[in-house]
Design an enzyme around this catalytic site. Structure first.
Site, PDB file in Angstrom:
ATOM      1  N   ASP A  30       0.856  -1.189   0.000  1.00  0.00           N
ATOM      2  CA  ASP A  30       0.000   0.000   0.000  1.00  0.00           C
ATOM      3  C   ASP A  30       0.891   1.238   0.000  1.00  0.00           C
ATOM      4  OD1 ASP A  30      -1.753   2.205   1.161  1.00  0.00           O
ATOM      5  OD2 ASP A  30      -3.196   0.562   1.082  1.00  0.00           O
ATOM      6  N   ILE A  31       0.521   2.256  -0.760  1.00  0.00           N
ATOM      7  CA  ILE A  31       1.341   3.467  -0.821  1.00  0.00           C
ATOM      8  C   ILE A  31       1.150   4.362   0.411  1.00  0.00           C
ATOM      9  CG2 ILE A  31       1.500   3.467  -3.333  1.00  0.00           C
ATOM     10  CD1 ILE A  31      -0.574   5.806  -3.290  1.00  0.00           C
ATOM     11  N   GLY A  90     -16.015   2.245   3.255  1.00  0.00           N
ATOM     12  CA  GLY A  90     -14.689   2.836   3.153  1.00  0.00           C
ATOM     13  C   GLY A  90     -13.928   2.477   1.888  1.00  0.00           C
ATOM     14  N   GLN A  91     -14.603   1.860   0.905  1.00  0.00           N
ATOM     15  CA  GLN A  91     -13.922   1.498  -0.338  1.00  0.00           C
ATOM     16  C   GLN A  91     -13.667   2.765  -1.147  1.00  0.00           C
ATOM     17  OE1 GLN A  91     -16.016  -1.402  -2.727  1.00  0.00           O
ATOM     18  NE2 GLN A  91     -14.244  -1.783  -4.024  1.00  0.00           N
ATOM     19  N   HIS A  97     -10.239  -5.503  -3.292  1.00  0.00           N
ATOM     20  CA  HIS A  97      -8.907  -5.631  -2.718  1.00  0.00           C
ATOM     21  C   HIS A  97      -8.997  -5.979  -1.241  1.00  0.00           C
ATOM     22  CE1 HIS A  97      -9.996  -1.348  -2.476  1.00  0.00           C
ATOM     23  NE2 HIS A  97      -9.182  -1.228  -1.443  1.00  0.00           N
ATOM     24  N   HIS A  99      -6.911  -5.909   2.238  1.00  0.00           N
ATOM     25  CA  HIS A  99      -5.776  -5.339   2.966  1.00  0.00           C
ATOM     26  C   HIS A  99      -5.231  -6.411   3.906  1.00  0.00           C
ATOM     27  CE1 HIS A  99      -6.747  -1.010   2.109  1.00  0.00           C
ATOM     28  NE2 HIS A  99      -7.946  -1.534   1.909  1.00  0.00           N
TER      29      HIS A  99
END
Length: 111
Positions: A30-31, A90-91, A97, A99
């Site tokens: 994750d960035i 919260g998408q 995806h 987490h």
């Protein structure tokens, strides 16, 4: 989907730090990590939400997520898998995806 961020990562158009890859999934860092280990696992095919994914592919996403936890060394200490689904869930990127979060104590409830 040409306007999907994660589809563009799968296509190699946008760089990502890949942790592992299978025929059907891609896992990358994750960035904006929220834990020392924060990796996203995505299906290579575009699906908007986890409810759109067939059970076999869902299992492959989970298997890849567990492999990430093992590779990252958090499989024994503990880790969390999170699928944010829909705006209220919260998408923010509408490509399924998962987490994989770990490497520190995680509190409950989350955010």
């Amino acid at each position: 989907m040409t306007d999907c961020l994660f589809c563009r990562i799968v296509a190699g158009e946008i760089p990502a730090t890949v942790v592992t890859e299978t025929d059907t999934t891609l896992a990358f860092r994750d960035i904006d990590p929220k834990a020392p280990t924060h990796v996203l696992v995505i299906p290579k095919e575009h699906h908007q939400a986890i409810g759109d994914v067939d059970p076999v592919l869902a299992g492959q996403i989970l298997a890849t997520a567990h492999q990430v936890a093992k590779t990252e060394g958090v499989d024994e200490s503990g880790y969390r898998l999170v699928f944010n689904t829909g705006k209220d869930g919260g998408q923010t990127v509408f490509h399924v995806h998962c987490h994989v979060l770990g490497g520190r104590g995680l509190t409950w409830p989350p955010g």
